[in-house]
Scaffold this active site. Structure first.
Site, short mmCIF file in Angstrom:
data_model
loop_
_atom_site.label_atom_id
_atom_site.label_comp_id
_atom_site.label_asym_id
_atom_site.label_seq_id
_atom_site.Cartn_x
_atom_site.Cartn_y
_atom_site.Cartn_z
CB THR A 6 43.08 32.80 44.90
OG1 THR A 6 43.49 33.74 43.95
CG2 THR A 6 42.88 31.47 44.24
CB CYS A 164 34.56 33.75 48.22
SG CYS A 164 36.03 32.86 48.79
CB THR A 167 37.31 36.11 46.66
OG1 THR A 167 37.67 34.74 46.51
CG2 THR A 167 37.35 36.80 45.31
#
Length: 176
Positions: A6, A164, A167
């Site tokens: 996240t 990332c 993400t």
């Protein structure tokens, strides 16, 4: 605690507070869901809250946090401190694995299970595995552009999603 899966970012500028979260849920090295909603409005729409960590744990914490907001008449600071105290001392809550990022028009707080309530020095904060990337991008945009808070969140979250692996770029945005 190490949280994968996240990125939650909040930015405050010119009377706007905007929070964004990506939609990816990861289990190990597998993406289970791409459009999860990790950001929501609480406290009669005056408070933004986002989470990193276990979804079930975060839902429990959202409920507890919203109860604290009601108990303290919408006072974000008091609600954050009281939740952190409960989280640290309650035997069941102590086992929950999540971080909360909460904000209203005046305050931003990161709340952890260690009993920490952290208020950032700047008008931006982020949590989750992509948090450092989103925060760096947001700070650069805050310092060097006239973009709105919403535009900064959108651009910074897209950058975090490029870097990332936990993400994605399916961003949910809320603002107060």
């Amino acid at each position: 605690m190490k949280f994968h899966g996240t990125t939650i970012l909040v930015v405050r500028r010119n009377g706007q507070t905007v929070m964004g979260g990506d939609g990816q849920v990861t289990f190990g090295s597998t993406v289970l869901k791409g459009n999860a909603r990790k950001v929501r409005k609480l406290g009669e729409g005056k408070v933004l809250a986002g989470f990193a960590g276990s979804v079930a744990d975060a839902m429990t914490l959202f409920d507890r946090f919203e109860a604290k907001l009601r108990e303290w008449g919408g006072n974000l600071t008091k609600a954050a401190v009281e939740l952190a105290k409960d989280w640290r001392t309650d035997r069941v809550l102590r086992r929950l694995e999540a971080l909360l990022l909460v904000a209203d028009k005046e305050n931003i707080f990161i709340i952890s299970g260690n009993g920490e309530v952290i208020q950032p020095d700047d008008d931006a904060a982020a949590i989750g595995s992509g948090g450092p990337y989103a925060l760096a991008a947001a700070k650069a945009l805050l310092r060097n552009t006239d973009l709105s808070a919403r535009e900064i969140v959108e651009k910074a979250m897209m950058i975090a999603g490029e870097i990332c692996i936990y993400t994605n770029q399916n961003i949910v945005i809320e603002e107060v």
